[in-house]
Design an enzyme around this catalytic site. Structure first.
Site, PDB file in Angstrom:
ATOM      1  N   GLY A  66       0.807  -1.217   0.000  1.00  0.00           N
ATOM      2  CA  GLY A  66       0.000   0.000   0.000  1.00  0.00           C
ATOM      3  C   GLY A  66       0.837   1.262   0.000  1.00  0.00           C
ATOM      4  N   GLY A  97       5.866   4.098  -8.788  1.00  0.00           N
ATOM      5  CA  GLY A  97       6.576   2.819  -8.972  1.00  0.00           C
ATOM      6  C   GLY A  97       5.581   1.670  -9.007  1.00  0.00           C
ATOM      7  CG  HIS A  98       3.403   0.625  -5.469  1.00  0.00           C
ATOM      8  ND1 HIS A  98       3.570   1.681  -4.618  1.00  0.00           N
ATOM      9  CD2 HIS A  98       3.943  -0.452  -4.843  1.00  0.00           C
ATOM     10  CE1 HIS A  98       4.177   1.283  -3.510  1.00  0.00           C
ATOM     11  NE2 HIS A  98       4.427  -0.008  -3.620  1.00  0.00           N
ATOM     12  CB  VAL A 136       9.280   4.669 -11.080  1.00  0.00           C
ATOM     13  CG1 VAL A 136       8.680   6.020 -11.432  1.00  0.00           C
ATOM     14  CG2 VAL A 136       8.742   3.586 -12.013  1.00  0.00           C
ATOM     15  CB  SER A 143      10.870   4.410  -1.411  1.00  0.00           C
ATOM     16  OG  SER A 143      10.651   3.861  -0.129  1.00  0.00           O
ATOM     17  CB  SER A 144       5.820   3.477   0.770  1.00  0.00           C
ATOM     18  OG  SER A 144       5.263   2.828  -0.348  1.00  0.00           O
TER      19      SER A 144
END
Ligand code: PAF
Length: 279
Positions: free
Chosen positions: A31, A36-37, A176, A185-186
């Site tokens: 989540g 990127g995701h 990305v 990054s999260s």
């Protein structure tokens, strides 16, 4: 988009898709989604009739002093983003469904999980591989998509799939980056403005290593020493590791003959960040 919480319901959907020979592309996530995701979701969307994503912050991949409790969460936003990318199914299980009190089975990949992050985060890859294995059994994808930012994770999962004869294709997609080079990054959300500025050293080191390779430097220790020197200037940065290793075995290299992986982990304040590139 269907939001599924129950393992049984998810497995029924997967079984139906198998019966009807519908290809399932799967993007597992924890989540707090970023570009990127979404880049993984977009490729999955192009390549499969059905796209499933999962959102599950997996406790077993966090060490006792790591950021499991603080890990950023924004389920509503994640669901909106996945809907916008035309994901068909998002699987959001509860922790006690995935890990019953009685859960005793873990999957462990030898060697390749022991260097780099595996060395500094004992138990991390056992947690990752176990949850990915469980998600694969629940979602039964034909192809699963992972980002190359977590290069070691990608390699460890490929090894698990090969060794356990899982009939799943694993695709690794490019890192990305933000416009200034910071890998998405999260965990970037933890950084203050000043820390974020210093975190950019990772991208600077990547470019420095690439330049040294272009200039013909082939001794890994020489490159690593130069990078370590460069990073010393960043007062808020504490390097955890800077390694040059074989891109498949992840064993440290002395001399770069063909391709090599530059892999790095640093702490900026309380935030741990990783980055890598192929040299
Ligand atoms: O890369 C991640 O976000 C996680 O490690 C994964 C693969 C979703 C497993 O929890």
């Amino acid at each position: 988009m269907k939001i599924i919480e129950s393992i049984r319901e998810m497995q029924d959907i997967a079984k139906k898709a198998k019966r009807e020979q519908i290809r399932i592309g799967f993007v597992p996530t924890m989540g707090f989604l970023h570009e990127g995701h979404l880049s993984l979701v977009r490729v999955a969307r192009k390549e499969n009739a059905q796209v499933a994503a999962s959102i599950f912050i997996n406790p077993t991949q966090f060490g006792p002093h790591e950021d499991f409790n603080a890990y950023p969460r924004d389920l509503e936003r994640d669901i909106t983003l996945l809907e916008r990318e035309q994901v068909d199914i998002v699987f959001i299980p509860k922790i006690d469904q995935i890990y019953s009190e009685n859960h005793r089975t873990f999957v462990f990949v030898e060697k390749i999980a022991e260097n780099l992050c595996g060395y500094f985060r004992p138990g991390h890859f056992q947690g990752v591989v176990t949850i990915v294995c469980k998600l694969f059994h629940i979602i039964q994808p034909d192809t699963a998509y992972f980002g190359q930012k977590d290069y070691q994770q990608l390699m460890v999962i490929k090894k698990m799939v090969a060794d356990l004869n899982m009939d799943i294709e694993i695709k690794g997609l490019p890192i990305v980056r933000e416009k200034d080079g910071l890998a998405m990054s999260s965990r970037n959300t933890y950084l203050t403005e000043e820390q974020r500025e210093q975190a950019l050293c990772l991208y600077r080191l990547i470019n420095q290593a690439k330049k040294m390779r272009e200039e013909g430097v082939d001794r890994a220790p020489e490159i690593i020493t130069a990078l370590k020197k460069n990073i010393e200037m960043e007062t808020m940065v504490r390097p955890e590791y800077i390694r040059i290793c074989h891109p498949e075995t992840l064993k440290n290299l002395q001399v770069i003959k063909d391709r090599a992986l530059l892999a790095m982990a640093i702490h900026v304040g309380k935030t741990r960040l990783i980055d890598n590139c192929l040299l």
